[in-house]
Design an enzyme around this catalytic site. Structure first.
Site: not given
Length: 352
Positions: A326, A266, A314
């Site tokens: 993402h 990510c 994240h």
């Protein structure tokens, strides 16, 4: 005595007869354990989904720790290389200064311990005497400067050596952190994959559907809350470049610790996207949250980074229209998702 023994015998006989005469109580044999009691209670698919999600989130957090340790390791390795070069240069300079000092000492020895200027001072010629004073002063100044430079270089060399030792200690500490984080990541991912592998094909399909339903529910609730005031706000010039980079990677696989060009995690995706836009940012989502300027959710524009979960484990890039691009987790590809499909911690702007 005889009567006492007879009485005792009689009491014993009466007790024995009473026991024999009492009705026998039957005891049933213990029933065999039910096979169902030994089997673990089967979890619902929703419980399995939450457990898998928790494992992958834990792996994501460990991935951030790994990436940070790796970043620090690279930095300290670079520092050690620079210090090693400085040490080599310092040693060469000390050797050169010592050589010069030795030549000066040998010259004085050849002149009976007197530098040329001093010998001129002993001359009977007044002009030579004056010249001798000037040369002697210059010689003293040069010798003092040489000694001072030698001392400074030796002190610098000592500092470089100490700094190199400190950086080496930090390097080894970060390598240990990397190894621990890597072990944890692999354990969490393996546990999640094991849970998924135990499901039947229909259950896995249903599991994916449950994931999508949970994301849709969160996204709908987020949009309905009015958190996003303007859905089509324009991006900055560098933000457009970052978004173009990130969206061009859609379909590439998530691989933890990866930062391109064939796979990403990510924060690997977001950091490389902004690097391509000429704005280097921290490598990990936690450092992106810690170091980059925070902005209100209602002021978001494309290119901004949305940090998720309470541990900032994240990150996704906002692309407008309430969506992000993402790299979700192992087993998934870089994709689009609702910006509110996960728990939002906050928003940062790399080019503020």
């Amino acid at each position: 005595m005889y009567r006492r023994h007879c009485a005792a015998a009689a009491i014993t006989l009466v007790c024995a007869m009473a026991v024999l005469a009492s009705p026998v109580q039957a005891f049933a044999a213990p029933a065999p354990p039910s096979p169902a009691a030994d089997r673990p209670v089967k979890k619902s698919l929703e419980e399995v989904r939450q457990e898998i999600d928790g494992l992958y989130r834990a792996a994501g957090s460990a991935t951030d720790a790994y990436n940070l340790a790796e970043e620090k390791t690279k930095k300290q390795s670079g520092e050690i290389v620079k210090l090693a070069q400085a040490i080599v240069e310092g040693q060469a300079k000390i050797a050169e200064l010592k050589s010069r000092a030795g030549a000066q000492a040998r010259e004085e020895y050849r002149n009976a311990g007197l530098p040329p200027g001093a010998r001129l001072m002993l001359s009977g010629d007044p002009q030579l005497f004056l010249d001798g004073i000037g040369r002697a002063q210059q010689g003293q100044k040069a010798a003092k400067g040489l000694l001072g430079e030698l001392n400074r270089t030796q002190e610098d060399l000592k500092t470089y050596t100490q700094d190199a030792s400190t950086n080496w200690t930090k390097l080894e500490a970060n390598r240990v952190k990397q190894a621990k984080a890597k072990k944890k990541i692999n354990e969490q991912i393996a546990a999640a994959k094991k849970l998924e592998s135990q499901l039947e094909k229909k259950e896995r399909a249903r599991l994916l559907q449950l994931e999508q339903e949970a994301e849709y529910k969160s996204q709908t609730a987020w949009l309905s809350s009015g958190a996003l005031k303007e859905i089509n706000r324009g991006a900055s010039a560098s933000g457009k470049k970052a978004v173009a980079f990130a969206t061009s990677k859609i379909g590439l696989p998530y691989v933890w610790g990866a930062e391109g060009p064939r796979s990403y995690d990510c924060s690997g995706l977001t950091s490389q996207a902004w690097a391509s836009a000429g704005r280097p940012i921290p490598r990990t989502s936690q450092e992106q949250w810690r170091q980059l300027p925070h902005i209100a959710i209602e002021d978001m524009r494309p290119g901004d980074l949305i940090i998720y979960h309470s541990d900032a484990s994240h990150v996704g890039m906002y692309i407008g229209d309430g969506a992000i691009v993402h790299a979700p987790r192992p087993g998934r590809d870089v994709t689009l998702a609702g910006a509110g499909s996960m728990e939002i911690l906050g928003v940062v702007r790399p080019d503020r």
